[in-house]
Design a protein around this motif. Sequence first.
Motif, mmCIF file in Angstrom:
data_model
loop_
_atom_site.group_PDB
_atom_site.id
_atom_site.type_symbol
_atom_site.label_atom_id
_atom_site.label_comp_id
_atom_site.label_asym_id
_atom_site.label_seq_id
_atom_site.Cartn_x
_atom_site.Cartn_y
_atom_site.Cartn_z
ATOM 1 N N MET A 82 0.831 -1.201 0.000
ATOM 2 C CA MET A 82 0.000 0.000 0.000
ATOM 3 C C MET A 82 0.871 1.258 0.000
ATOM 4 O O MET A 82 0.560 2.245 -0.658
ATOM 5 N N TYR A 83 1.988 1.204 0.720
ATOM 6 C CA TYR A 83 2.895 2.349 0.790
ATOM 7 C C TYR A 83 3.751 2.493 -0.470
ATOM 8 O O TYR A 83 4.334 3.540 -0.712
ATOM 9 N N LYS A 84 3.834 1.443 -1.265
ATOM 10 C CA LYS A 84 4.829 1.393 -2.343
ATOM 11 C C LYS A 84 4.613 2.463 -3.412
ATOM 12 O O LYS A 84 5.584 3.039 -3.917
ATOM 13 N N LEU A 85 3.369 2.722 -3.792
ATOM 14 C CA LEU A 85 3.051 3.716 -4.822
ATOM 15 C C LEU A 85 3.886 3.451 -6.076
ATOM 16 O O LEU A 85 3.810 2.389 -6.643
ATOM 17 N N ARG A 86 4.719 4.412 -6.477
ATOM 18 C CA ARG A 86 5.492 4.232 -7.717
ATOM 19 C C ARG A 86 6.927 3.775 -7.467
ATOM 20 O O ARG A 86 7.740 3.743 -8.397
ATOM 21 N N ALA A 87 7.259 3.458 -6.235
ATOM 22 C CA ALA A 87 8.627 3.035 -5.939
ATOM 23 C C ALA A 87 8.953 1.731 -6.670
ATOM 24 O O ALA A 87 8.096 0.860 -6.844
ATOM 25 N N ASP A 88 10.196 1.615 -7.089
ATOM 26 C CA ASP A 88 10.676 0.405 -7.771
ATOM 27 C C ASP A 88 11.040 -0.633 -6.707
ATOM 28 O O ASP A 88 12.197 -0.770 -6.309
ATOM 29 N N VAL A 89 10.023 -1.323 -6.224
ATOM 30 C CA VAL A 89 10.193 -2.325 -5.167
ATOM 31 C C VAL A 89 9.300 -3.517 -5.501
ATOM 32 O O VAL A 89 8.118 -3.347 -5.810
ATOM 33 N N GLN A 90 9.870 -4.709 -5.411
ATOM 34 C CA GLN A 90 9.092 -5.927 -5.556
ATOM 35 C C GLN A 90 9.303 -6.787 -4.305
ATOM 36 O O GLN A 90 10.434 -6.922 -3.816
ATOM 37 N N ILE A 91 8.206 -7.346 -3.784
ATOM 38 C CA ILE A 91 8.247 -8.207 -2.603
ATOM 39 C C ILE A 91 7.675 -9.549 -3.025
ATOM 40 O O ILE A 91 6.485 -9.674 -3.295
#
Length: 250
Positions: A82-91
Amino acid sequence: MGETTPDRKVYALSGADALPFLQGLVTNDVLPLAKAPGIVWAALLTPQGKYLADFFVVNTGGALLLDIKDSLAETTVQRLSMYKLRADVQITPTELAVTRGLGPAPEAALPDPRHPALGWRAYGAAGSAPQIDWDAIRVAHVIPEGGIELIPNDSYILENGFERLNGVHFRKGCYVGQEVTARMKHKTELRKGLVRLGIDGAAPVGSEVTADGKPVGRLFTQAGGRALAHLRLDLAQGDLMAATASLRLE
């Protein structure tokens, strides 16, 4: 060979923004993991400063991992997303097992950052069945466990020893819940906290602790004639009881 910890899930963290993304959310400084293998224990809090989950962020030298209790995993990953928005992060979930042990550590294992008595952690193939009484070690050193002493939407990390156990950093900058945590840090003294007690008998986890019949807290993990309890510290005097068990301050 370490013993498998069956109640943990491991996620892979990837993307250019993975560590900066976590840095703005969690209680500890994770940026040093960009430079070298290591392990950091941290918590995710509500904006009101209450505990939601704790986990290890790990650089194994080949991968960046999130090691979290299985009962907290799904809701935590959802919140991070939910916090990720447009950040380049994959979990991404993995099949890696968490092994831990005491004594000489195998290659690629990392020391548990909370306390030397907790030994080491490693990530890969499963080890042997659990044999070490980790609860007894936690009780002896007053180390809370997520979902037991650490209660989502209720607990405060400073009342549960996060500063002593290397789970919070006060100079890293802003994170969710930082303002409340900083205010608690600068109080002259916390009125509530997690403590170790001697116990005669046993009581269900979550039992009310009374002092001379008046409620003063809750009882949690018990092992080896000792117990962890979250108490109103200024009132925990006199005849301490939880259900039929008698308690004593150590």
